[in-house]
Design a protein around this motif. Structure first.
Motif, PDB file in Angstrom:
ATOM      1  N   THR A  22       0.857  -1.175   0.000  1.00 42.64           N
ATOM      2  CA  THR A  22       0.000   0.000   0.000  1.00 42.64           C
ATOM      3  C   THR A  22       0.898   1.231   0.000  1.00 42.64           C
ATOM      4  O   THR A  22       1.873   1.288   0.742  1.00 42.64           O
ATOM      5  CB  THR A  22      -0.920   0.016   1.239  1.00 42.64           C
ATOM      6  OG1 THR A  22      -1.744  -1.158   1.207  1.00 42.64           O
ATOM      7  CG2 THR A  22      -1.789   1.258   1.272  1.00 42.64           C
ATOM      8  N   TYR A  25      -0.187   8.501   0.186  1.00 45.79           N
ATOM      9  CA  TYR A  25       0.175   9.776  -0.425  1.00 45.79           C
ATOM     10  C   TYR A  25      -0.226  10.953   0.462  1.00 45.79           C
ATOM     11  O   TYR A  25      -1.351  11.005   0.957  1.00 45.79           O
ATOM     12  CB  TYR A  25      -0.521   9.934  -1.785  1.00 45.79           C
ATOM     13  CG  TYR A  25       0.008   8.990  -2.830  1.00 45.79           C
ATOM     14  CD1 TYR A  25       1.091   9.347  -3.615  1.00 45.79           C
ATOM     15  CD2 TYR A  25      -0.571   7.747  -3.033  1.00 45.79           C
ATOM     16  CE1 TYR A  25       1.590   8.482  -4.594  1.00 45.79           C
ATOM     17  CE2 TYR A  25      -0.088   6.880  -4.006  1.00 45.79           C
ATOM     18  CZ  TYR A  25       0.995   7.262  -4.772  1.00 45.79           C
ATOM     19  OH  TYR A  25       1.478   6.408  -5.726  1.00 45.79           O
ATOM     20  N   GLU A  35      -3.140   3.798  -2.075  1.00 40.72           N
ATOM     21  CA  GLU A  35      -3.345   2.908  -3.208  1.00 40.72           C
ATOM     22  C   GLU A  35      -2.706   1.560  -2.927  1.00 40.72           C
ATOM     23  O   GLU A  35      -1.542   1.491  -2.561  1.00 40.72           O
ATOM     24  CB  GLU A  35      -2.738   3.527  -4.462  1.00 40.72           C
ATOM     25  CG  GLU A  35      -3.060   2.793  -5.723  1.00 40.72           C
ATOM     26  CD  GLU A  35      -2.824   3.680  -6.918  1.00 40.72           C
ATOM     27  OE1 GLU A  35      -3.764   3.847  -7.713  1.00 40.72           O
ATOM     28  OE2 GLU A  35      -1.704   4.221  -7.056  1.00 40.72           O
ATOM     29  N   HIS A  37      -1.353  -1.869  -4.425  1.00 35.86           N
ATOM     30  CA  HIS A  37      -0.837  -2.421  -5.672  1.00 35.86           C
ATOM     31  C   HIS A  37      -0.963  -3.934  -5.610  1.00 35.86           C
ATOM     32  O   HIS A  37      -0.329  -4.579  -4.773  1.00 35.86           O
ATOM     33  CB  HIS A  37       0.609  -1.965  -5.888  1.00 35.86           C
ATOM     34  CG  HIS A  37       0.679  -0.521  -6.239  1.00 35.86           C
ATOM     35  ND1 HIS A  37       0.902  -0.084  -7.512  1.00 35.86           N
ATOM     36  CD2 HIS A  37       0.497   0.591  -5.475  1.00 35.86           C
ATOM     37  CE1 HIS A  37       0.870   1.241  -7.526  1.00 35.86           C
ATOM     38  NE2 HIS A  37       0.628   1.669  -6.304  1.00 35.86           N
ATOM     39  N   VAL A  43      -4.485  -1.908  -9.502  1.00 34.59           N
ATOM     40  CA  VAL A  43      -4.441  -1.112  -8.284  1.00 34.59           C
ATOM     41  C   VAL A  43      -5.856  -0.858  -7.773  1.00 34.59           C
ATOM     42  O   VAL A  43      -6.842  -1.045  -8.492  1.00 34.59           O
ATOM     43  CB  VAL A  43      -3.747   0.255  -8.517  1.00 34.59           C
ATOM     44  CG1 VAL A  43      -2.279   0.080  -8.859  1.00 34.59           C
ATOM     45  CG2 VAL A  43      -4.465   1.070  -9.589  1.00 34.59           C
ATOM     46  N   GLU A  44      -5.912  -0.436  -6.530  1.00 27.81           N
ATOM     47  CA  GLU A  44      -7.154   0.031  -5.935  1.00 27.81           C
ATOM     48  C   GLU A  44      -6.825   1.325  -5.212  1.00 27.81           C
ATOM     49  O   GLU A  44      -5.971   1.343  -4.329  1.00 27.81           O
ATOM     50  CB  GLU A  44      -7.700  -1.020  -4.974  1.00 27.81           C
ATOM     51  CG  GLU A  44      -9.066  -0.695  -4.453  1.00 27.81           C
ATOM     52  CD  GLU A  44      -9.626  -1.846  -3.646  1.00 27.81           C
ATOM     53  OE1 GLU A  44     -10.696  -2.343  -4.011  1.00 27.81           O
ATOM     54  OE2 GLU A  44      -8.985  -2.235  -2.649  1.00 27.81           O
ATOM     55  N   TRP A  45      -7.452   2.426  -5.618  1.00 28.05           N
ATOM     56  CA  TRP A  45      -7.200   3.750  -5.056  1.00 28.05           C
ATOM     57  C   TRP A  45      -8.297   4.111  -4.068  1.00 28.05           C
ATOM     58  O   TRP A  45      -9.480   3.866  -4.321  1.00 28.05           O
ATOM     59  CB  TRP A  45      -7.165   4.795  -6.184  1.00 28.05           C
ATOM     60  CG  TRP A  45      -7.175   6.194  -5.675  1.00 28.05           C
ATOM     61  CD1 TRP A  45      -8.246   7.044  -5.628  1.00 28.05           C
ATOM     62  CD2 TRP A  45      -6.079   6.909  -5.091  1.00 28.05           C
ATOM     63  NE1 TRP A  45      -7.875   8.243  -5.067  1.00 28.05           N
ATOM     64  CE2 TRP A  45      -6.551   8.189  -4.736  1.00 28.05           C
ATOM     65  CE3 TRP A  45      -4.751   6.586  -4.859  1.00 28.05           C
ATOM     66  CZ2 TRP A  45      -5.734   9.153  -4.142  1.00 28.05           C
ATOM     67  CZ3 TRP A  45      -3.938   7.545  -4.267  1.00 28.05           C
ATOM     68  CH2 TRP A  45      -4.430   8.803  -3.926  1.00 28.05           C
ATOM     69  N   CYS A  52     -13.291   3.808  -2.776  1.00 32.26           N
ATOM     70  CA  CYS A  52     -12.269   3.079  -3.525  1.00 32.26           C
ATOM     71  C   CYS A  52     -12.645   2.937  -4.993  1.00 32.26           C
ATOM     72  O   CYS A  52     -13.821   2.847  -5.335  1.00 32.26           O
ATOM     73  CB  CYS A  52     -12.064   1.688  -2.933  1.00 32.26           C
ATOM     74  SG  CYS A  52     -11.239   1.738  -1.343  1.00 32.26           S
ATOM     75  N   TRP A  57      -2.343   0.563 -14.099  1.00 30.65           N
ATOM     76  CA  TRP A  57      -1.333   1.541 -14.510  1.00 30.65           C
ATOM     77  C   TRP A  57      -0.554   1.004 -15.688  1.00 30.65           C
ATOM     78  O   TRP A  57      -0.528  -0.198 -15.944  1.00 30.65           O
ATOM     79  CB  TRP A  57      -0.418   1.922 -13.349  1.00 30.65           C
ATOM     80  CG  TRP A  57       0.472   0.844 -12.809  1.00 30.65           C
ATOM     81  CD1 TRP A  57       0.209   0.010 -11.761  1.00 30.65           C
ATOM     82  CD2 TRP A  57       1.785   0.499 -13.272  1.00 30.65           C
ATOM     83  NE1 TRP A  57       1.265  -0.835 -11.553  1.00 30.65           N
ATOM     84  CE2 TRP A  57       2.251  -0.561 -12.461  1.00 30.65           C
ATOM     85  CE3 TRP A  57       2.610   0.969 -14.285  1.00 30.65           C
ATOM     86  CZ2 TRP A  57       3.504  -1.139 -12.641  1.00 30.65           C
ATOM     87  CZ3 TRP A  57       3.862   0.392 -14.464  1.00 30.65           C
ATOM     88  CH2 TRP A  57       4.297  -0.655 -13.639  1.00 30.65           C
ATOM     89  N   TYR A  68      -8.804   4.589 -13.887  1.00 27.50           N
ATOM     90  CA  TYR A  68      -9.653   4.024 -12.837  1.00 27.50           C
ATOM     91  C   TYR A  68     -11.092   3.963 -13.312  1.00 27.50           C
ATOM     92  O   TYR A  68     -11.551   4.843 -14.052  1.00 27.50           O
ATOM     93  CB  TYR A  68      -9.619   4.907 -11.578  1.00 27.50           C
ATOM     94  CG  TYR A  68      -8.258   5.086 -10.989  1.00 27.50           C
ATOM     95  CD1 TYR A  68      -7.738   4.155 -10.097  1.00 27.50           C
ATOM     96  CD2 TYR A  68      -7.493   6.207 -11.294  1.00 27.50           C
ATOM     97  CE1 TYR A  68      -6.491   4.338  -9.532  1.00 27.50           C
ATOM     98  CE2 TYR A  68      -6.241   6.389 -10.733  1.00 27.50           C
ATOM     99  CZ  TYR A  68      -5.748   5.450  -9.858  1.00 27.50           C
ATOM    100  OH  TYR A  68      -4.512   5.631  -9.312  1.00 27.50           O
TER     101      TYR A  68
END
Length: 118
Positions: A22, A25, A35, A37, A43-45, A52, A57, A68
């Motif tokens: 994870t 940011y 996020e 990975h 990914v999941e933001w 979410c 990417w 997304y």
């Protein structure tokens, strides 16, 4: 002593650094989002509000771009190596924008909605 210059992370280096982890940011010391990975560039933001969004990417020149579900995209970034993580600078048609600090975590990410469990 000569200062060490930060290196732009290649797609391979970015993947090796983030896969299965994870990324948290922050901008100006404030939490912006995180996020997870998942591998295979999936990914999941999660924004600070916990919503979410599943995404992927891909490399584009020196940038790494994300797309997304349910969000306008792509969103492209340049990632520079930094102690404990990396720096992420948003890049669009106007050029470089805001720079975020990113720290790595092995903690699981939680989602409050709307894409919970995706």
């Amino acid at each position: 002593a000569t200062p060490v210059l930060a290196e732009t992370l290649s797609a391979e280096a970015f993947d090796a650094l983030t896969r299965g982890r994870t990324v948290i940011y922050n901008i100006d010391g404030q939490f912006h989002g995180m996020e997870r990975h998942l591998g295979d560039r999936r990914v999941e933001w999660a924004f600070a509000d916990g919503d979410c969004h599943a995404g992927r990417w891909y490399p584009e020149g020196e940038n790494i771009c994300f797309v997304y579900e349910n969000l306008d995209g792509p969103q492209c970034w340049q990632f520079l190596s930094a102690p404990g993580g990396f720096l992420a600078t948003f890049v669009d048609e106007a050029g470089p924008g805001s720079t975020y600090t990113a720290q790595m975590s092995d903690a699981p990410m939680t989602c409050s909605g709307p894409m919970v469990g995706v």
